[in-house]
Motif scaffolding. Sequence first.
Motif, PDB file in Angstrom:
ATOM      1  N   SER A 236       0.957  -0.813  -0.140  1.00 48.84           N
ATOM      2  CA  SER A 236       0.381  -0.240  -0.122  1.00 48.84           C
ATOM      3  C   SER A 236       0.809   1.205  -0.381  1.00 48.84           C
ATOM      4  O   SER A 236       0.486   2.631  -1.002  1.00 48.84           O
ATOM      5  N   VAL A 237       1.841   1.547   1.346  1.00 51.22           N
ATOM      6  CA  VAL A 237       2.860   2.223   0.977  1.00 51.22           C
ATOM      7  C   VAL A 237       3.811   2.852  -0.448  1.00 51.22           C
ATOM      8  O   VAL A 237       3.931   4.426  -0.883  1.00 51.22           O
TER       9      VAL A 237
ATOM     10  N   CYS B 234       1.276   3.976  -3.227  1.00 57.48           N
ATOM     11  CA  CYS B 234       0.898   5.333  -2.525  1.00 57.48           C
ATOM     12  C   CYS B 234       2.167   6.726  -3.336  1.00 57.48           C
ATOM     13  O   CYS B 234       1.898   7.540  -3.643  1.00 57.48           O
TER      14      CYS B 234
ATOM     15  N   CYS C  82      -1.490  10.696   0.543  1.00 52.72           N
ATOM     16  CA  CYS C  82      -0.979  10.430   1.559  1.00 52.72           C
ATOM     17  C   CYS C  82      -1.778  10.201   2.234  1.00 52.72           C
ATOM     18  O   CYS C  82      -2.217   9.090   3.099  1.00 52.72           O
ATOM     19  N   VAL C  83      -2.569  11.650   1.901  1.00 48.14           N
ATOM     20  CA  VAL C  83      -4.021  11.049   3.164  1.00 48.14           C
ATOM     21  C   VAL C  83      -4.678  10.114   3.116  1.00 48.14           C
ATOM     22  O   VAL C  83      -5.203   9.544   3.822  1.00 48.14           O
TER      23      VAL C  83
ATOM     24  N   THR D 101      -4.185   7.046   1.369  1.00 50.65           N
ATOM     25  CA  THR D 101      -3.210   5.712   1.787  1.00 50.65           C
ATOM     26  C   THR D 101      -3.527   5.778   3.355  1.00 50.65           C
ATOM     27  O   THR D 101      -3.790   4.530   4.017  1.00 50.65           O
ATOM     28  N   LEU D 102      -2.857   6.414   3.708  1.00 53.91           N
ATOM     29  CA  LEU D 102      -3.280   6.573   5.422  1.00 53.91           C
ATOM     30  C   LEU D 102      -4.929   7.158   6.236  1.00 53.91           C
ATOM     31  O   LEU D 102      -4.776   5.443   6.887  1.00 53.91           O
ATOM     32  N   LEU D 103      -6.106   6.923   5.821  1.00 55.40           N
ATOM     33  CA  LEU D 103      -6.926   6.390   5.779  1.00 55.40           C
ATOM     34  C   LEU D 103      -7.793   5.288   5.549  1.00 55.40           C
ATOM     35  O   LEU D 103      -8.210   4.884   6.925  1.00 55.40           O
TER      36      LEU D 103
ATOM     37  N   ARG E  92      -5.223   2.462   5.675  1.00 56.72           N
ATOM     38  CA  ARG E  92      -4.390   1.442   6.480  1.00 56.72           C
ATOM     39  C   ARG E  92      -5.081   1.855   7.739  1.00 56.72           C
ATOM     40  O   ARG E  92      -5.623   0.949   8.565  1.00 56.72           O
ATOM     41  N   SER E  93      -6.096   2.948   7.724  1.00 53.72           N
ATOM     42  CA  SER E  93      -6.300   3.086  10.055  1.00 53.72           C
ATOM     43  C   SER E  93      -7.832   2.524  10.010  1.00 53.72           C
ATOM     44  O   SER E  93      -7.393   1.644  10.658  1.00 53.72           O
TER      45      SER E  93
END
Length: 478
Positions: A176-177, A180, A327-328, A330-332, A334-335
């Motif tokens: 995922s990272v 991204c 970034c936002v 991908t962060l959402l 994964r979270s």
Amino acid sequence: SGKESATAMSDGPGPQSSTGSFHYGSFQNSLETLAPAAENKPVISPRSAYVAIAVLCYVNLVNYIERYTIAGVLPNIQEYFLISDATAALLQTVFICSFLLLAPLFGYLGDRYNRKYLMIVGLIMWTFTSFCCSFVTESYFWVLVLLRALVGIGEASYTTIAPTIIGDLFSGARRSVMICVFYILIPVGSGLGFIIGAGVASQTGDWHWAFRINPIFGVVGVALLVFLCPNPPRGAAETGGEGVRQQSSYLEDIKYLLKIKSYVWSTLGITASTFNLGALAFWMPTFLSRARLLQGLNQGCTNGSCQSTDSYGFGVVTMVTGILGGCVGTLLSRSFRDRVPHVDPLICAVGLLGSVPCFIISMFTATASIAASYVFAFLGLCLVALNWAVMADILLYIVIPNRRSTAEALQVMFIHLLGDCGSPYIVGAVSDAIYRSKPNTEAWSFYSLQYSIIICPIVGFVGGLFYIMAVLYINDDR
């Protein structure tokens, strides 16, 4: 390998083989040297994998710098060839047309033959034709159109294949990272394309030089692919390096993909995103430049040279919003993915629907305040950028490894066919039609383009609804 007959693959979730077999034919036999032999599968170390992702990201960056260099110097090109908005948009339309027509071919080859070699051949073609664009004179606009069509060959080979290599090098959260990072470089490259194109044209006084810089980056990319990019076994990340060797016919691949409902609905959603961004990226610098003329903040083109303020400004906005939004998103993802399994298409839906009012406000505030138009364009682009990396990750976890290149290729073909293949031209043609009602009016050249760009948020709203449909099926498909 290419010398063996391959077993057909079932439509189940894993690589289960059936009893049927098929013959590759003379075309495949002629290319069998491109097929990675099973007994020679490389072991990719973590260090080599990270080096490979750096190379793939660099080439992706260069691809998009080249694609949007033309938008950065569009006023100069229009002044040089004395062409209308619709005719200027043909430069992007023919590029995307060749790109989407060749994508299925490279998707087919990418699932069967050496992906590294395919990318190298495509990038060499892209570098050569891009350099040739810099020598077209004012009497041969059609040659420039033809060369832009040939540039699409390189993009078709790379865009359909590179994400599948990333999927075979990494899995889970690391995938995922990496996805991204790879997709963040799309808006970064687009923004740099505006800036480099406008900057080089401004410094040299000739837009041709903007097309002589990118091939240098392309040659470096070819060298990096040759020496540092591996060709991992398909599915290596999910199978401990073993890979998946079973293959099926192209028709079976297509039938399999059409049964994945979240793939179909999310492809429709990203098509709407591509329609929006294709038109906005191509026309926004010109639109903002005309807004400045309307307000008396700058002068028009003189002696073939046009002020590039908004190519620089919109380039920076594109880069920052791409990084921030990617970034936002991908962060959402994964979270919340563990707690909300359908969160990925939901993120895409919220981003696309939220961008609609932002773009509308940006269009209509440009008459009074350039700064306000930039602010709302920034917000809209941030929201759209939420979905790029997330969408790529969705495809990798709902499609089995040895059908991913085909899935990427079909998605690329569809989103460009109904997305940015026609959107710049449609906006330009509508603008020309509106302008003809009040010709030779400087202010009306701005308003005609303003009214035509409103098409974009309307399409964005429909795209958000498509993503909501994908929410209903994503869990079962995964």
